[in-house]
Design a protein around this motif. Structure first.
Motif, PDB file in Angstrom:
ATOM      1  N   ARG A 182       0.829  -1.206   0.000  1.00  0.00           N
ATOM      2  CA  ARG A 182       0.000   0.000   0.000  1.00  0.00           C
ATOM      3  C   ARG A 182       0.861   1.253   0.000  1.00  0.00           C
ATOM      4  NH1 ARG A 182      -4.525  -1.256   1.934  1.00  0.00           N
ATOM      5  NH2 ARG A 182      -4.283  -2.673   0.198  1.00  0.00           N
ATOM      6  N   ARG A 183       1.955   1.226   0.787  1.00  0.00           N
ATOM      7  CA  ARG A 183       2.858   2.392   0.822  1.00  0.00           C
ATOM      8  C   ARG A 183       3.480   2.631  -0.555  1.00  0.00           C
ATOM      9  NH1 ARG A 183       0.363   3.500   4.472  1.00  0.00           N
ATOM     10  NH2 ARG A 183       0.855   3.342   6.689  1.00  0.00           N
ATOM     11  N   LEU A 184       3.918   1.558  -1.196  1.00  0.00           N
ATOM     12  CA  LEU A 184       4.509   1.698  -2.534  1.00  0.00           C
ATOM     13  C   LEU A 184       3.458   2.162  -3.530  1.00  0.00           C
ATOM     14  CD1 LEU A 184       6.823  -1.450  -2.798  1.00  0.00           C
ATOM     15  CD2 LEU A 184       7.505   0.906  -2.340  1.00  0.00           C
ATOM     16  N   PHE A 185       2.250   1.626  -3.390  1.00  0.00           N
ATOM     17  CA  PHE A 185       1.154   2.025  -4.293  1.00  0.00           C
ATOM     18  C   PHE A 185       0.917   3.531  -4.183  1.00  0.00           C
ATOM     19  CE2 PHE A 185      -3.503   2.748  -4.646  1.00  0.00           C
ATOM     20  CZ  PHE A 185      -3.625   2.557  -6.018  1.00  0.00           C
ATOM     21  N   HIS A 186       0.875   4.038  -2.946  1.00  0.00           N
ATOM     22  CA  HIS A 186       0.705   5.488  -2.780  1.00  0.00           C
ATOM     23  C   HIS A 186       1.887   6.226  -3.398  1.00  0.00           C
ATOM     24  CE1 HIS A 186      -2.021   4.575   0.947  1.00  0.00           C
ATOM     25  NE2 HIS A 186      -2.652   4.387  -0.210  1.00  0.00           N
ATOM     26  N   ALA A 187       3.090   5.672  -3.255  1.00  0.00           N
ATOM     27  CA  ALA A 187       4.302   6.345  -3.727  1.00  0.00           C
ATOM     28  C   ALA A 187       4.333   6.491  -5.242  1.00  0.00           C
ATOM     29  CB  ALA A 187       5.544   5.573  -3.250  1.00  0.00           C
ATOM     30  N   VAL A 188       3.786   5.532  -5.981  1.00  0.00           N
ATOM     31  CA  VAL A 188       3.854   5.657  -7.442  1.00  0.00           C
ATOM     32  C   VAL A 188       3.083   6.879  -7.946  1.00  0.00           C
ATOM     33  CG1 VAL A 188       4.330   3.254  -8.048  1.00  0.00           C
ATOM     34  CG2 VAL A 188       1.951   4.010  -7.828  1.00  0.00           C
ATOM     35  N   PHE A 189       2.184   7.416  -7.092  1.00  0.00           N
ATOM     36  CA  PHE A 189       1.447   8.613  -7.509  1.00  0.00           C
ATOM     37  C   PHE A 189       2.319   9.861  -7.471  1.00  0.00           C
ATOM     38  CE2 PHE A 189      -1.779   5.555  -7.259  1.00  0.00           C
ATOM     39  CZ  PHE A 189      -2.820   5.994  -8.071  1.00  0.00           C
ATOM     40  N   ALA A 190       3.562   9.700  -7.020  1.00  0.00           N
ATOM     41  CA  ALA A 190       4.532  10.797  -7.097  1.00  0.00           C
ATOM     42  C   ALA A 190       5.290  10.789  -8.426  1.00  0.00           C
ATOM     43  CB  ALA A 190       5.532  10.689  -5.934  1.00  0.00           C
ATOM     44  N   THR A 191       5.023   9.805  -9.292  1.00  0.00           N
ATOM     45  CA  THR A 191       5.808   9.707 -10.524  1.00  0.00           C
ATOM     46  C   THR A 191       5.049  10.295 -11.716  1.00  0.00           C
ATOM     47  OG1 THR A 191       4.944   7.529 -11.176  1.00  0.00           O
ATOM     48  CG2 THR A 191       6.867   7.558  -9.699  1.00  0.00           C
ATOM     49  N   ALA A 192       5.839  10.839 -12.644  1.00  0.00           N
ATOM     50  CA  ALA A 192       5.256  11.327 -13.899  1.00  0.00           C
ATOM     51  C   ALA A 192       4.652  10.162 -14.681  1.00  0.00           C
ATOM     52  CB  ALA A 192       6.337  12.020 -14.728  1.00  0.00           C
ATOM     53  N   ASP A 193       5.227   8.990 -14.515  1.00  0.00           N
ATOM     54  CA  ASP A 193       4.740   7.847 -15.290  1.00  0.00           C
ATOM     55  C   ASP A 193       3.328   7.436 -14.891  1.00  0.00           C
ATOM     56  OD1 ASP A 193       6.966   7.713 -16.873  1.00  0.00           O
ATOM     57  OD2 ASP A 193       7.977   6.207 -15.640  1.00  0.00           O
ATOM     58  N   GLN A 194       2.963   7.637 -13.647  1.00  0.00           N
ATOM     59  CA  GLN A 194       1.571   7.359 -13.252  1.00  0.00           C
ATOM     60  C   GLN A 194       0.627   8.301 -14.001  1.00  0.00           C
ATOM     61  OE1 GLN A 194      -0.059   9.775 -10.776  1.00  0.00           O
ATOM     62  NE2 GLN A 194      -2.000   8.821 -11.381  1.00  0.00           N
ATOM     63  N   LYS A 195       0.998   9.587 -14.079  1.00  0.00           N
ATOM     64  CA  LYS A 195       0.160  10.544 -14.805  1.00  0.00           C
ATOM     65  C   LYS A 195       0.087  10.150 -16.281  1.00  0.00           C
ATOM     66  CE  LYS A 195      -0.497  13.156 -11.162  1.00  0.00           C
ATOM     67  NZ  LYS A 195      -0.067  12.086 -10.243  1.00  0.00           N
ATOM     68  N   GLU A 196       1.241   9.802 -16.846  1.00  0.00           N
ATOM     69  CA  GLU A 196       1.294   9.446 -18.266  1.00  0.00           C
ATOM     70  C   GLU A 196       0.503   8.160 -18.544  1.00  0.00           C
ATOM     71  OE1 GLU A 196       1.893  10.521 -21.055  1.00  0.00           O
ATOM     72  OE2 GLU A 196       2.210   8.753 -22.316  1.00  0.00           O
ATOM     73  N   GLY A 197       0.707   7.140 -17.717  1.00  0.00           N
ATOM     74  CA  GLY A 197       0.035   5.861 -17.954  1.00  0.00           C
ATOM     75  C   GLY A 197      -1.471   6.001 -17.897  1.00  0.00           C
ATOM     76  N   PRO A 202      -1.032   4.556 -26.704  1.00  0.00           N
ATOM     77  CA  PRO A 202      -0.023   3.857 -25.905  1.00  0.00           C
ATOM     78  C   PRO A 202       0.725   4.839 -25.009  1.00  0.00           C
ATOM     79  CG  PRO A 202       0.470   3.706 -28.286  1.00  0.00           C
ATOM     80  CD  PRO A 202      -0.703   4.619 -28.138  1.00  0.00           C
ATOM     81  N   PRO A 203       1.113   4.423 -23.805  1.00  0.00           N
ATOM     82  CA  PRO A 203       1.836   5.333 -22.909  1.00  0.00           C
ATOM     83  C   PRO A 203       3.283   5.517 -23.361  1.00  0.00           C
ATOM     84  CG  PRO A 203       1.686   3.166 -21.915  1.00  0.00           C
ATOM     85  CD  PRO A 203       0.904   3.101 -23.198  1.00  0.00           C
ATOM     86  N   ALA A 204       3.803   6.718 -23.117  1.00  0.00           N
ATOM     87  CA  ALA A 204       5.236   6.972 -23.375  1.00  0.00           C
ATOM     88  C   ALA A 204       5.881   7.258 -22.021  1.00  0.00           C
ATOM     89  CB  ALA A 204       5.407   8.150 -24.327  1.00  0.00           C
ATOM     90  N   PHE A 205       6.269   6.187 -21.331  1.00  0.00           N
ATOM     91  CA  PHE A 205       6.807   6.378 -19.986  1.00  0.00           C
ATOM     92  C   PHE A 205       8.144   7.103 -20.035  1.00  0.00           C
ATOM     93  CE2 PHE A 205       4.166   2.465 -19.232  1.00  0.00           C
ATOM     94  CZ  PHE A 205       3.206   3.108 -18.460  1.00  0.00           C
ATOM     95  N   ARG A 206       8.344   8.016 -19.116  1.00  0.00           N
ATOM     96  CA  ARG A 206       9.587   8.788 -19.099  1.00  0.00           C
ATOM     97  C   ARG A 206      10.735   7.971 -18.497  1.00  0.00           C
ATOM     98  NH1 ARG A 206       9.432  14.197 -15.741  1.00  0.00           N
ATOM     99  NH2 ARG A 206       7.624  14.521 -17.069  1.00  0.00           N
ATOM    100  N   HIS A 207      10.427   7.262 -17.434  1.00  0.00           N
ATOM    101  CA  HIS A 207      11.476   6.513 -16.736  1.00  0.00           C
ATOM    102  C   HIS A 207      11.420   5.048 -17.136  1.00  0.00           C
ATOM    103  CE1 HIS A 207      12.401   9.954 -14.306  1.00  0.00           C
ATOM    104  NE2 HIS A 207      11.116  10.102 -14.062  1.00  0.00           N
TER     105      HIS A 207
END
Ligand code: HXC
Length: 259
Positions: free
Chosen positions: A229-244, A253-258
């Motif tokens: 759950r902690r990691l799940f919350h943490a992925v919302f700090a990434t640009a890739d979550q917004k992009e995905g 299709p997503p263009a993930f940055r990282h």
């Protein structure tokens, strides 16, 4: 054996993935210290390389690896093994953050332990898995007694470790040891396709997913779920979550940055 003059592995880049091929054909890829040191050094270097998103480890058509090198070990005594901390470096393979795929054809005897240190385990229909150490008067030493028991349960692990009985690919798949069985001539292609797929995902999400699954073997269910759950919350700090999520909504299709 005068193999010190040459390396025992080949390392290639295949797109964003890397391929490590065990290359000690005359000893059926038996895992001597040189193989261990070269595999561990190569995987740790790839782990630090931001261009590498997944590592595939494979052997030959006949043998993924025929176990630890019996000729190298036979004359050692307890103190030699203890002071060298024999095989301890293999643990570092299980500590990589980059995902690993084992592509196993032929004998995986002791090589079974190497394959189990990888995250995804693809087997050719020719694969044979076993822990034959008992037939040599010894026991598994690269984590086989622990990894196999977690993978296939006590009954099969006990039988294999106590009698040396091997499992073919179909039984290994039924028992949950392998992710999938594929025809031998498709093994490498499938493994590289899996690696390319993983390498195309968001790298932080991949690393966190790997950490979360690995934690299931280390902790209680409640702690594991909390960790996830902690990691799940943490992925919302990434640009890739917004992009995905944007890509899904925009049907592209997503263009993930990282990655
Ligand atoms: C050193 C090995 C080896 C090994 C094969 N070779 N396995 N050398 N260590 N683990 C060598 C053989 O000695 C032989 O060398 C050559 O590779 C070809 O092997 P053959 O036996 O002739 O091939 P084949 O008849 O096809 O039989 C294949 C096999 C058999 C069934 C895989 O090689 C085998 O049973 N190997 C040992 C498997 C094993 O017990 N592994 C566990 C290792 S102990 P020459 O010079 O004769 O041509 C172990 C315990 C430590 O792992 C804990 C950590 C793992």
């Amino acid at each position: 054996e005068f193999e010190e003059a040459r390396t025992t592995i080949r390392v290639e880049r295949v797109g964003r993935a890397a391929l490590i091929t065990l290359d000690r054909p005359r000893a059926l890829n038996a895992l001597n210290l040189q193989v261990m040191n070269e595999v561990v050094a190569a995987t740790e270097a790839l782990d630090r390389d931001p261009e590498c998103g997944c590592v595939v480890i494979t052997g030959s058509a006949k043998a993924f690896a025929a176990g630890a090198d019996i000729k190298e070990m036979r004359s050692r005594d307890y103190l030699d093994m203890y002071l060298a901390d024999w095989f301890a470096a293999w643990d570092r393979l299980g500590q990589l953050r980059t995902p690993t795929v084992a592509a196993v054809a032929g004998y995986a005897l002791g090589g079974c332990e190497l394959a189990m240190l990888c995250d995804v385990l693809l087997a050719a229909d020719t694969a044979v898995f076993g822990q034959p150490e008992i037939t040599l008067g010894v026991i598994p030493g690269i984590g086989g007694s622990q990894g196999l028991t977690r993978a296939v349960g006590k009954a099969k692990a006990m039988e294999m470790c106590l009698t040396g009985r091997t499992m073919d690919a179909a039984e290994a798949e039924r028992a949950g040891l392998v992710s999938r069985v594929v025809p031998a001539d498709e093994l490498l292609g499938e493994a590289l396709a899996v690696a390319e797929t993983v390498a195309g995902m968001s790298l932080p999400a991949v690393m966190m997913a790997k950490e979360a699954v690995a934690r299931a073997f280390e902790t209680t269910l409640a702690e594991g779920v909390r960790f996830e759950r902690r990691l799940f919350h943490a992925v919302f700090a990434t640009a890739d979550q917004k992009e995905g999520m944007a890509a899904f909504v925009e049907k592209r299709p997503p263009a993930f940055r990282h990655r």
